[in-house]
Scaffold this active site. Structure first.
Site, mmCIF file in Angstrom:
data_model
loop_
_atom_site.group_PDB
_atom_site.id
_atom_site.type_symbol
_atom_site.label_atom_id
_atom_site.label_comp_id
_atom_site.label_asym_id
_atom_site.label_seq_id
_atom_site.Cartn_x
_atom_site.Cartn_y
_atom_site.Cartn_z
ATOM 1 N N HIS A 156 0.498 -1.195 -0.152
ATOM 2 C CA HIS A 156 0.040 -0.061 -0.296
ATOM 3 C C HIS A 156 0.756 1.071 0.415
ATOM 4 O O HIS A 156 0.172 2.661 0.535
ATOM 5 C CB HIS A 156 -1.165 -0.074 1.100
ATOM 6 C CG HIS A 156 -1.627 -1.192 1.576
ATOM 7 N ND1 HIS A 156 -2.907 -1.371 1.009
ATOM 8 C CD2 HIS A 156 -0.908 -2.350 2.201
ATOM 9 C CE1 HIS A 156 -2.987 -2.702 1.112
ATOM 10 N NE2 HIS A 156 -2.642 -3.201 2.310
ATOM 11 N N SER A 277 14.736 21.887 -15.425
ATOM 12 C CA SER A 277 14.075 22.765 -15.646
ATOM 13 C C SER A 277 14.627 24.528 -16.278
ATOM 14 O O SER A 277 15.639 24.973 -15.733
ATOM 15 C CB SER A 277 13.258 23.107 -14.210
ATOM 16 O OG SER A 277 12.581 24.349 -14.600
ATOM 17 N N LYS A 283 16.094 22.039 -10.325
ATOM 18 C CA LYS A 283 15.187 20.795 -10.981
ATOM 19 C C LYS A 283 16.328 19.802 -11.369
ATOM 20 O O LYS A 283 17.482 19.933 -12.645
ATOM 21 C CB LYS A 283 14.721 20.995 -11.785
ATOM 22 C CG LYS A 283 13.527 21.716 -10.910
ATOM 23 C CD LYS A 283 12.599 20.797 -10.205
ATOM 24 C CE LYS A 283 11.262 20.556 -11.077
ATOM 25 N NZ LYS A 283 9.741 19.443 -10.113
ATOM 26 N N GLU A 290 9.853 9.076 -16.770
ATOM 27 C CA GLU A 290 8.506 9.444 -16.925
ATOM 28 C C GLU A 290 7.493 9.277 -18.374
ATOM 29 O O GLU A 290 6.492 8.600 -19.021
ATOM 30 C CB GLU A 290 8.180 11.233 -16.839
ATOM 31 C CG GLU A 290 8.660 11.079 -15.366
ATOM 32 C CD GLU A 290 8.503 12.765 -14.910
ATOM 33 O OE1 GLU A 290 8.445 13.856 -15.566
ATOM 34 O OE2 GLU A 290 9.029 12.952 -13.644
#
Ligand code: ARG
Length: 467
Positions: A156, A277, A283, A290
């Site tokens: 979970h 970024s 970043k 992704e």
């Protein structure tokens, strides 16, 4: 517009219709397979006395020249032809004259295209299998290096019990191994040759289908000519296998994205596989992971599309089947690209062992072991569960781990606790006592790794495609 079927028609095809119908923009991808298939067909025609040896040699030479010129870039495949089959045939006639017109004897574009796509897909299956093997090799290395790297295992997405990084990677090893076995199964079923099926009902020429099948490295000819021209099961199976590969990669990527986040910091993705970024200088984004996760959708899309295309088609060939190319090609390129990139990313990733261990220590991942400690000393499991639950609550209030409590604090909740509780709930003990087959305990893990190693060492593990 160069067409193979002008004879029956009195009007030129409408331009829009022509373009809608044409497939050259995408079926040029298998020009090589088309030419190889034609070569086998011609050799068989000569063997059967349907062509003379001289005709055979001239056609073979012409085809070889086309192959070389396309390969070197001297001959461009252009959209003035309807499809790759017309392109090759027109070029052949241009090169060797009328004898080139005999190439298509005893053949239809229906069995020709069925053959080309099958040959192309067969090669893709082999390449995908090879890429998966490389990925398994990287996974095995990480497993070998991390038998003692403790981390929390989750259920979970909540910390559950301590495991090792080797154990976690081992789960993915099994998934990608099954993916390979699926490819091998598909290969075994698909490796039969449709050539010689004609348009749908075979031909009146005495073709030797066994011979062409053998020349093209198939196990044999497909049994039924109607099935041979209209079967796309193998592609659907392959798309489904690729969908499962992508699903596995996507789950793995999801974990890497989480692990790479500021909150977890279990891993650091190498600079070569990260992106920045344009606005936020701090970043370092996991874009590759992704993108792999994102591209999973288009591979599923290709599977759904072909299943849907095929479901209403009466026997035998129908033009709908031309739709078996663009999306499957895209799915093949996408899946291979994703496996290769993911392998590179995984191979260069840094695992933050300190962060993993710390996370396991502070998540009460040893609570089950504390309860088991009491059980071994005669406390019924349900009571032990309650006692440790109370201890956990006590720890949470004080921001402590179970290992930080004093013996007095333990004994205040249950007098059964003794000094040896610390040893019993150390992360090392928790992991090492888990010795059931397939568990993270060191001895069990060593056996698992040994099996993985043996699997990869075999040249042809399980039912590897016969080449
Ligand atoms: N471009 C066609 C395809 O991909 C080739 C077969 C054409 N056959 C036909 N009878 N029109 O399916």
């Amino acid at each position: 517009m160069a067409q193979l079927w002008g004879g029956r028609f009195t009007k030129e095809t409408d331009q829009l219709v022509y373009r809608f119908n044409a497939s050259i923009s995408f079926d040029q991808k298998f020009y090589r397979q088309d030419i190889e298939g034609s070569m086998a067909h011609v050799k068989m025609l000569a063997k059967q006395g349907i062509l003379t040896e001289e005709e055979r040699d001239r056609i073979l030479k012409g085809l070889q020249g086309i192959l070389e010129d396309v390969e070197s870039g001297k001959l461009k495949i252009t959209d003035e032809y309807e499809d790759i089959h017309s392109f090759v045939e027109a070029n052949l006639i241009g090169r060797i004259g009328d004898v080139g017109k005999k190439l298509h004897t005893g053949r239809s574009r229906n069995d020709q295209v069925a053959l080309d796509m099958r040959l192309y897909t067969r090669q893709e299956v082999r390449e995908t299998d090879e890429l998966l093997k490389n990925l398994l090799q990287v996974l095995l290395r990480i497993m070998e290096e991390n038998k003692e790297t403790i981390m929390p295992g989750f259920t979970h997405l909540q910390k559950a019990q301590p495991i090792t990084l080797a154990h976690h990677m081992g789960a993915y090893f099994e998934m990608f191994k099954r993916d390979r076995l699926r490819l091998h199964d598909i290969y075994e079923r698909m490796n039969y040759c449709p050539l010689g099926a004609g348009a749908l009902a075979g031909t009146t020429y005495p073709l030797d289908r066994e011979y062409t099948a053998e020349l093209l490295d198939f196990y044999g000819p497909m049994a039924n000519s109607m099935d041979a021209v209209s079967d796309r099961d193998y592609l659907i199976e392959y798309l489904s296998a690729m969908s499962i590969v992508m699903m596995h990669l996507s789950r793995f990527c999801e974990e890497i994205i989480l692990w790479n986040s500021n909150e977890y910091q279990f891993v650091e993705i190498d600079d070569a596989y990260s992106t920045g970024s344009s606005i936020m200088p701090q970043k370092k984004n996991p874009d590759i992971a992704e993108l792999v996760r994102g591209k999973t959708g288009r591979v599923y899309g290709a599977l759904t599309a072909l299943l849907t295309t095929m479901k209403g088609i009466p026997l035998a060939y129908n033009k709908d089947m031309q739709e078996d190319k663009e999306l499957p090609f895209d799915a093949m390129d996408t899946t291979k690209g994703c496996i290769a990139l993911f392998t590179g990313m995984l191979d260069t990733i840094t695992f933050r062992k300190d962060r993993m261990r710390d996370s396991a220590r502070h998540g009460f991942t040893n609570a089950t072991d504390a309860a088991d400690y009491l059980v071994k000393r005669g406390v019924p499991f349900r009571d032990a569960h309650g006692i440790v639950g109370r201890l956990v609550l006590y720890c949470i209030d004080r921001s402590k781990a179970l290992d930080d409590l004093t013996l007095e604090e333990y004994r205040a909740v249950s007098p059964v606790f003794e000094e040896d509780i610390y040893d019993a709930i150390s992360l090392e003990t928790c992991v090492d006592k888990r010795l059931t087959a397939g568990a993270p305990g060191k001895e069990a893990m060593e056996k698992e790794i040994e099996a993985c190693r043996a699997y990869l060492k075999e040249d042809c593990p399980d039912r590897c495609p016969r080449k």
